[in-house]
Design a protein around this motif. Sequence first.
Motif, PDB file in Angstrom:
ATOM      1  N   ALA A 160       0.747  -1.178  -0.024  1.00  0.00           N
ATOM      2  CA  ALA A 160      -0.046  -0.024  -0.066  1.00  0.00           C
ATOM      3  C   ALA A 160       0.769   1.133   0.119  1.00  0.00           C
ATOM      4  CB  ALA A 160      -0.882  -0.074   1.297  1.00  0.00           C
ATOM      5  N   ILE A 161       0.326   2.226  -0.619  1.00  0.00           N
ATOM      6  CA  ILE A 161       1.199   3.372  -0.682  1.00  0.00           C
ATOM      7  C   ILE A 161       0.388   4.672  -0.354  1.00  0.00           C
ATOM      8  CG2 ILE A 161       0.768   3.708  -3.253  1.00  0.00           C
ATOM      9  CD1 ILE A 161       3.591   5.284  -1.603  1.00  0.00           C
ATOM     10  N   ALA A 162       0.732   5.343   0.660  1.00  0.00           N
ATOM     11  CA  ALA A 162      -0.151   6.434   1.075  1.00  0.00           C
ATOM     12  C   ALA A 162       0.186   7.739   0.231  1.00  0.00           C
ATOM     13  CB  ALA A 162       0.094   6.898   2.441  1.00  0.00           C
ATOM     14  N   TRP A 163      -0.954   8.185  -0.529  1.00  0.00           N
ATOM     15  CA  TRP A 163      -0.825   9.027  -1.723  1.00  0.00           C
ATOM     16  C   TRP A 163      -1.272  10.205  -1.464  1.00  0.00           C
ATOM     17  CZ3 TRP A 163       2.843   9.359  -5.466  1.00  0.00           C
ATOM     18  CH2 TRP A 163       2.537  10.249  -6.419  1.00  0.00           C
ATOM     19  N   ASP A 164      -0.629  11.361  -1.771  1.00  0.00           N
ATOM     20  CA  ASP A 164      -1.319  13.007  -1.676  1.00  0.00           C
ATOM     21  C   ASP A 164      -0.881  13.620  -2.836  1.00  0.00           C
ATOM     22  OD1 ASP A 164       1.140  13.216  -1.001  1.00  0.00           O
ATOM     23  OD2 ASP A 164       0.676  14.317   1.187  1.00  0.00           O
ATOM     24  N   GLY A 165      -0.080  12.888  -3.709  1.00  0.00           N
ATOM     25  CA  GLY A 165       0.434  13.700  -4.788  1.00  0.00           C
ATOM     26  C   GLY A 165       1.557  14.725  -4.504  1.00  0.00           C
ATOM     27  N   ARG A 171       8.432  10.061  -4.129  1.00  0.00           N
ATOM     28  CA  ARG A 171       9.725   9.220  -3.718  1.00  0.00           C
ATOM     29  C   ARG A 171       9.567   8.308  -3.000  1.00  0.00           C
ATOM     30  NH1 ARG A 171      14.918  11.286  -1.884  1.00  0.00           N
ATOM     31  NH2 ARG A 171      15.794   9.534  -1.051  1.00  0.00           N
ATOM     32  N   ALA A 172       8.512   8.127  -2.122  1.00  0.00           N
ATOM     33  CA  ALA A 172       8.291   7.046  -1.596  1.00  0.00           C
ATOM     34  C   ALA A 172       7.707   5.763  -2.597  1.00  0.00           C
ATOM     35  CB  ALA A 172       7.131   6.977  -0.374  1.00  0.00           C
ATOM     36  N   LEU A 173       6.988   6.209  -3.340  1.00  0.00           N
ATOM     37  CA  LEU A 173       6.638   5.333  -4.331  1.00  0.00           C
ATOM     38  C   LEU A 173       7.763   4.785  -5.203  1.00  0.00           C
ATOM     39  CD1 LEU A 173       4.174   3.924  -6.063  1.00  0.00           C
ATOM     40  CD2 LEU A 173       4.393   6.137  -7.688  1.00  0.00           C
ATOM     41  N   GLY A 174       8.733   5.384  -5.722  1.00  0.00           N
ATOM     42  CA  GLY A 174       9.779   5.073  -5.928  1.00  0.00           C
ATOM     43  C   GLY A 174      10.751   4.320  -5.471  1.00  0.00           C
ATOM     44  N   LEU A 197      -6.384  18.359  -0.279  1.00  0.00           N
ATOM     45  CA  LEU A 197      -5.688  17.647  -1.285  1.00  0.00           C
ATOM     46  C   LEU A 197      -5.809  18.349  -2.610  1.00  0.00           C
ATOM     47  CD1 LEU A 197      -6.736  13.885  -0.377  1.00  0.00           C
ATOM     48  CD2 LEU A 197      -4.482  14.934   0.074  1.00  0.00           C
ATOM     49  N   GLY A 198      -4.795  18.118  -3.547  1.00  0.00           N
ATOM     50  CA  GLY A 198      -4.773  18.845  -4.808  1.00  0.00           C
ATOM     51  C   GLY A 198      -5.553  18.552  -6.077  1.00  0.00           C
ATOM     52  N   GLY A 199      -6.602  17.591  -5.705  1.00  0.00           N
ATOM     53  CA  GLY A 199      -7.107  17.087  -6.837  1.00  0.00           C
ATOM     54  C   GLY A 199      -8.362  15.973  -5.934  1.00  0.00           C
ATOM     55  N   SER A 200      -9.269  15.525  -6.909  1.00  0.00           N
ATOM     56  CA  SER A 200     -10.593  14.996  -6.493  1.00  0.00           C
ATOM     57  C   SER A 200     -10.325  13.608  -6.668  1.00  0.00           C
ATOM     58  CB  SER A 200     -11.983  15.371  -7.301  1.00  0.00           C
ATOM     59  OG  SER A 200     -11.572  15.334  -8.723  1.00  0.00           O
ATOM     60  N   ALA A 203      -5.739   9.363  -5.931  1.00  0.00           N
ATOM     61  CA  ALA A 203      -5.669   7.853  -6.072  1.00  0.00           C
ATOM     62  C   ALA A 203      -5.956   7.232  -7.483  1.00  0.00           C
ATOM     63  CB  ALA A 203      -6.309   6.936  -4.737  1.00  0.00           C
ATOM     64  N   GLY A 204      -6.999   7.344  -7.925  1.00  0.00           N
ATOM     65  CA  GLY A 204      -7.307   6.878  -9.307  1.00  0.00           C
ATOM     66  C   GLY A 204      -6.456   7.094 -10.316  1.00  0.00           C
ATOM     67  N   ALA A 205      -5.907   8.627 -10.225  1.00  0.00           N
ATOM     68  CA  ALA A 205      -4.890   9.034 -11.094  1.00  0.00           C
ATOM     69  C   ALA A 205      -3.490   8.270 -10.942  1.00  0.00           C
ATOM     70  CB  ALA A 205      -4.430  10.393 -11.029  1.00  0.00           C
ATOM     71  N   LEU A 206      -3.126   8.038  -9.944  1.00  0.00           N
ATOM     72  CA  LEU A 206      -1.938   7.133  -9.639  1.00  0.00           C
ATOM     73  C   LEU A 206      -1.958   5.668  -9.978  1.00  0.00           C
ATOM     74  CD1 LEU A 206       1.213   6.701  -9.110  1.00  0.00           C
ATOM     75  CD2 LEU A 206       0.263   6.248  -6.775  1.00  0.00           C
ATOM     76  N   ALA A 207      -3.320   5.016  -9.768  1.00  0.00           N
ATOM     77  CA  ALA A 207      -3.571   3.833 -10.123  1.00  0.00           C
ATOM     78  C   ALA A 207      -3.730   3.494 -11.585  1.00  0.00           C
ATOM     79  CB  ALA A 207      -4.891   3.162  -9.457  1.00  0.00           C
ATOM     80  N   SER A 208      -3.981   4.509 -12.175  1.00  0.00           N
ATOM     81  CA  SER A 208      -3.986   4.642 -13.623  1.00  0.00           C
ATOM     82  C   SER A 208      -2.759   4.587 -14.345  1.00  0.00           C
ATOM     83  CB  SER A 208      -5.079   5.685 -14.208  1.00  0.00           C
ATOM     84  OG  SER A 208      -4.888   5.729 -15.630  1.00  0.00           O
ATOM     85  N   SER A 209      -1.921   5.238 -13.781  1.00  0.00           N
ATOM     86  CA  SER A 209      -0.658   5.586 -14.266  1.00  0.00           C
ATOM     87  C   SER A 209       0.117   4.287 -13.942  1.00  0.00           C
ATOM     88  CB  SER A 209       0.191   6.681 -13.567  1.00  0.00           C
ATOM     89  OG  SER A 209       1.348   6.528 -13.761  1.00  0.00           O
ATOM     90  N   LEU A 210      -0.017   3.582 -12.748  1.00  0.00           N
ATOM     91  CA  LEU A 210       0.649   2.505 -12.563  1.00  0.00           C
ATOM     92  C   LEU A 210       0.089   1.235 -13.506  1.00  0.00           C
ATOM     93  CD1 LEU A 210       0.785   2.458  -8.644  1.00  0.00           C
ATOM     94  CD2 LEU A 210       2.998   2.816 -10.159  1.00  0.00           C
ATOM     95  N   ALA A 211      -1.154   1.368 -13.714  1.00  0.00           N
ATOM     96  CA  ALA A 211      -1.601   0.342 -14.645  1.00  0.00           C
ATOM     97  C   ALA A 211      -1.033   0.503 -16.167  1.00  0.00           C
ATOM     98  CB  ALA A 211      -3.079   0.251 -14.742  1.00  0.00           C
TER      99      ALA A 211
END
Length: 279
Positions: A160-165, A171-174, A197-200, A203-211
């Motif tokens: 699990a990655i705690a994500w706030d953009g 850095r933690a993701l990498g 947070l800087g967006g609505s 989490a979905g944006a990062l999940a899509s990028s990882l996919a």
Amino acid sequence: MTHSRIAYMPLITYPEAIADDATRAAVALARPLGYALSVTTFAVDFPRVSSGLGDLLIDIPGLVQSTEEKSRAECRRLEQLVLESAASPADVHCTARKVPWGAVPGDAAEQARYFDLALLPWAADTAPVGDMAEAVVFGSGRPAVLVPPSARPAPVDHLAIAWDGSRVAARALGDVLPLLAEGGSISVLTVRDEKPLGGSDLAGALASSLAKRGLNAKPVETTLGNRTIAEALQDTALSNGAQLLAMGGFGHSRIRDFVLGGATRGILSQLRLPVLLSH
């Protein structure tokens, strides 16, 4: 050593060593993560001072010598414990360093810079462990994994990655992706009411990028409610089946309290899975 990646583990001996079960858990986790292990035990060194007439009543030099001998003996005992706990002792290298009292955390942070990450056995009720975590997380420039005694020595199939953009979250993701086993999955955690947070749909944006990179990722949103940020993140990570939680060193407004300070030990007394911190 047969591995190209090496984890660093500093072990204190004064004023007390961390509990053996936490050390065993951290040592056992290295090989499933794909790391050889470099362990440093720290023997404390006290300056030689005289209290004048007080030496006639209390043998200060004798007490200092006894404490240092006890610290050196603990170094030897910990080295044996490490070798017995390792899945393959050939993958473990142990050294002992004699360091002035009070300088151990800073010395450990400097040593950690020469390795891929640090593995830190965790016990909330041992104050010097918090000092060591602070120094290594914020001073080494390398990711650090806090390992509770309950950690199981298995490959990380789900993290699990705690994500706030933020930059530190990126850095933690990498830093954590190399720990994910082949074909593993990722839960992207967002706490909606912890801070603005800087967006609505971060989490979905990062999940899509990882996919798009061929990774199996899903967004997971949660709220604090009456919980601390540490409790909310751990609860959500565990309920989604994660074996490891990663977060940036300042990605959350109260992340320093997650590791440090008076409230810290109360929060982390319930640390239930390994946590990677990256600064």
